[in-house]
Design a protein around this motif. Structure first.
Motif, PDB file in Angstrom:
ATOM      1  N   ALA A  69       0.870  -1.169   0.105  1.00  0.00           N
ATOM      2  CA  ALA A  69       0.046  -0.067  -0.066  1.00  0.00           C
ATOM      3  C   ALA A  69       0.776   1.306   0.124  1.00  0.00           C
ATOM      4  N   ALA A  70       1.949   1.338   0.663  1.00  0.00           N
ATOM      5  CA  ALA A  70       2.851   2.466   0.880  1.00  0.00           C
ATOM      6  C   ALA A  70       3.364   2.532  -0.557  1.00  0.00           C
ATOM      7  N   GLY A  71       3.862   1.519  -1.233  1.00  0.00           N
ATOM      8  CA  GLY A  71       4.393   1.747  -2.602  1.00  0.00           C
ATOM      9  C   GLY A  71       3.495   2.225  -3.621  1.00  0.00           C
ATOM     10  N   LEU A  72       2.217   1.599  -3.469  1.00  0.00           N
ATOM     11  CA  LEU A  72       1.433   2.035  -4.368  1.00  0.00           C
ATOM     12  C   LEU A  72       1.135   3.652  -4.369  1.00  0.00           C
ATOM     13  N   ARG A  73       0.968   4.228  -3.018  1.00  0.00           N
ATOM     14  CA  ARG A  73       0.622   5.510  -2.757  1.00  0.00           C
ATOM     15  C   ARG A  73       1.779   6.429  -3.653  1.00  0.00           C
ATOM     16  N   ILE A  74       3.062   5.933  -3.198  1.00  0.00           N
ATOM     17  CA  ILE A  74       4.181   6.527  -3.790  1.00  0.00           C
ATOM     18  C   ILE A  74       3.906   6.432  -5.700  1.00  0.00           C
ATOM     19  N   MET A  75       3.701   5.338  -6.106  1.00  0.00           N
ATOM     20  CA  MET A  75       3.569   5.220  -7.328  1.00  0.00           C
ATOM     21  C   MET A  75       2.229   6.187  -8.153  1.00  0.00           C
ATOM     22  N   PRO A 121      -9.496  -4.553   3.903  1.00  0.00           N
ATOM     23  CA  PRO A 121      -9.543  -5.335   2.605  1.00  0.00           C
ATOM     24  C   PRO A 121     -10.465  -4.432   1.794  1.00  0.00           C
ATOM     25  N   VAL A 122     -10.087  -4.258   0.505  1.00  0.00           N
ATOM     26  CA  VAL A 122     -10.497  -3.365  -0.754  1.00  0.00           C
ATOM     27  C   VAL A 122     -12.105  -3.910  -0.806  1.00  0.00           C
ATOM     28  N   ASN A 123     -12.285  -5.171  -0.943  1.00  0.00           N
ATOM     29  CA  ASN A 123     -13.872  -5.621  -1.126  1.00  0.00           C
ATOM     30  C   ASN A 123     -14.545  -5.083  -0.165  1.00  0.00           C
ATOM     31  N   ARG A 124     -13.924  -5.242   1.050  1.00  0.00           N
ATOM     32  CA  ARG A 124     -14.983  -4.604   2.121  1.00  0.00           C
ATOM     33  C   ARG A 124     -15.267  -3.243   1.992  1.00  0.00           C
ATOM     34  N   LEU A 125     -14.123  -2.493   1.773  1.00  0.00           N
ATOM     35  CA  LEU A 125     -14.543  -1.039   1.387  1.00  0.00           C
ATOM     36  C   LEU A 125     -15.490  -0.811   0.314  1.00  0.00           C
ATOM     37  N   LEU A 126     -15.367  -1.719  -0.934  1.00  0.00           N
ATOM     38  CA  LEU A 126     -16.282  -1.361  -2.010  1.00  0.00           C
ATOM     39  C   LEU A 126     -17.582  -1.689  -1.682  1.00  0.00           C
ATOM     40  N   THR A 127     -18.050  -2.739  -1.058  1.00  0.00           N
ATOM     41  CA  THR A 127     -19.253  -3.145  -0.819  1.00  0.00           C
ATOM     42  C   THR A 127     -20.036  -2.195   0.347  1.00  0.00           C
ATOM     43  N   GLU A 128     -19.282  -1.558   1.194  1.00  0.00           N
ATOM     44  CA  GLU A 128     -19.523  -0.415   2.135  1.00  0.00           C
ATOM     45  C   GLU A 128     -19.980   0.770   1.158  1.00  0.00           C
ATOM     46  N   ALA A 129     -18.890   1.038   0.391  1.00  0.00           N
ATOM     47  CA  ALA A 129     -19.204   2.316  -0.670  1.00  0.00           C
ATOM     48  C   ALA A 129     -20.472   2.194  -1.497  1.00  0.00           C
ATOM     49  N   PHE A 130     -20.778   1.038  -1.807  1.00  0.00           N
ATOM     50  CA  PHE A 130     -21.866   1.064  -2.944  1.00  0.00           C
ATOM     51  C   PHE A 130     -23.103   1.015  -2.091  1.00  0.00           C
ATOM     52  N   ALA A 157     -12.875   4.035  -2.581  1.00  0.00           N
ATOM     53  CA  ALA A 157     -12.691   2.829  -1.598  1.00  0.00           C
ATOM     54  C   ALA A 157     -11.347   2.396  -2.002  1.00  0.00           C
ATOM     55  N   THR A 158     -10.843   2.546  -2.925  1.00  0.00           N
ATOM     56  CA  THR A 158      -9.381   1.951  -3.150  1.00  0.00           C
ATOM     57  C   THR A 158      -8.429   3.146  -2.556  1.00  0.00           C
ATOM     58  N   ALA A 159      -8.864   4.366  -2.490  1.00  0.00           N
ATOM     59  CA  ALA A 159      -7.785   5.365  -2.201  1.00  0.00           C
ATOM     60  C   ALA A 159      -7.930   5.337  -0.611  1.00  0.00           C
ATOM     61  N   HIS A 160      -9.148   4.713   0.084  1.00  0.00           N
ATOM     62  CA  HIS A 160      -8.935   4.618   1.558  1.00  0.00           C
ATOM     63  C   HIS A 160      -8.373   3.338   1.866  1.00  0.00           C
ATOM     64  N   PHE A 161      -8.472   2.341   1.076  1.00  0.00           N
ATOM     65  CA  PHE A 161      -7.607   1.140   1.096  1.00  0.00           C
ATOM     66  C   PHE A 161      -6.074   1.459   1.254  1.00  0.00           C
ATOM     67  N   LEU A 162      -5.589   2.542   0.473  1.00  0.00           N
ATOM     68  CA  LEU A 162      -4.121   2.955   0.628  1.00  0.00           C
ATOM     69  C   LEU A 162      -3.784   3.721   1.934  1.00  0.00           C
ATOM     70  N   ARG A 163      -4.994   4.315   2.372  1.00  0.00           N
ATOM     71  CA  ARG A 163      -4.674   5.222   3.589  1.00  0.00           C
ATOM     72  C   ARG A 163      -4.771   4.835   4.902  1.00  0.00           C
ATOM     73  N   THR A 164      -5.497   3.702   5.092  1.00  0.00           N
ATOM     74  CA  THR A 164      -5.739   2.874   6.026  1.00  0.00           C
ATOM     75  C   THR A 164      -4.735   2.082   6.680  1.00  0.00           C
ATOM     76  N   ASP A 165      -4.383   2.051   8.094  1.00  0.00           N
ATOM     77  CA  ASP A 165      -3.064   1.616   8.649  1.00  0.00           C
ATOM     78  C   ASP A 165      -3.675   0.684   9.791  1.00  0.00           C
ATOM     79  N   PRO A 166      -3.790  -0.690  10.041  1.00  0.00           N
ATOM     80  CA  PRO A 166      -3.454  -1.455   8.762  1.00  0.00           C
ATOM     81  C   PRO A 166      -4.579  -1.641   7.730  1.00  0.00           C
ATOM     82  N   PRO A 167      -4.112  -1.653   6.456  1.00  0.00           N
ATOM     83  CA  PRO A 167      -5.293  -1.742   5.352  1.00  0.00           C
ATOM     84  C   PRO A 167      -6.596  -2.534   5.595  1.00  0.00           C
TER      85      PRO A 167
END
Length: 203
Positions: A112-118, A183-192, A171-181
């Motif tokens: 997640a840290a590497g993705l944020r930088i990328m 799960p992106v599927n949980r965030l997507l389900t909540e977002a929708f 949802a994916t941006a929130h996945f990258l900012r949460t610590d510990p991450p």
């Protein structure tokens, strides 16, 4: 999809995943086209047959995933409520492909840290925006077909498509900012679920 088309899709996916994986590990400026091609088991010439740049290769995974949402929406049962169908269409795109299974992510926090930088790379941000525009048009067309609305005259299919992509990216941006991450599927389900409910204020 025929065998030739499937092989081309697999090569494209392998190149894009290799570009992402190496960039997350080393940094954008420390990855060459030759490195990506070698990691995917093809020649640099083959890379150039698929992509014009590293940035395009990285963004291709994002583009392909978003475009597949429209295709999956068209396959969902016609009687299924729209936002349930959209949620399932999005979640279906997060099943790992063979290229990910072969080179899995072992440390989610480091990844997640590497993705944020990328994703902070200006060149890549432009490619991601272009991918989003292409995908939004595809999804709006699929929504129009499903809802019987007119793509040229009605606001609704465009608004829904924009909301779907906004919910997905948030949802994916929130996945990258949460610590510990989380799960992106949980965030997507909540977002929708929240969007489908009209974004009620938190209780």
């Amino acid at each position: 999809m025929g065998l030739r088309e499937r092989k081309k899709a697999e090569t494209r996916a392998a190149l894009s995943w290799a570009a992402i994986r190496l960039t997350v590990e080393r940094g954008f400026d420390r990855v060459r086209v030759e490195d990506i091609a070698e990691a995917a088991g093809v020649s640099p010439r083959t890379f150039n047959n698929y992509f014009a740049s590293k940035g395009e290769a990285i963004a291709a995974r994002h583009l392909d995933r978003l475009v597949r949402i429209a295709a999956e929406l068209r396959r969902r049962p016609p009687a299924e409520p729209l936002w349930e169908a959209l949620s399932q269409a999005v979640l279906a795109q997060w099943v790992p492909g063979p290229e990910v299974v072969e080179h899995p992510v072992t440390d989610q926090a480091e990844w997640a840290a590497g993705l944020r930088i990328m994703l902070a790379e200006p060149v890549l941000q432009g490619e991601v925006l272009r991918a989003g525009a292409v995908a939004e048009a595809e999804l709006a067309a699929a929504v129009a077909e499903r809802t019987g609305t007119d793509l040229a005259r009605d606001l609704y299919p465009h608004l829904v498509a924009a909301a779907v992509l906004a919910a997905s990216s948030t949802a994916t941006a929130h996945f990258l900012r949460t610590d510990p991450p989380v799960p992106v599927n949980r965030l997507l389900t909540e977002a929708f679920a929240l969007v489908a409910a009209g974004l009620p204020a938190p209780s």
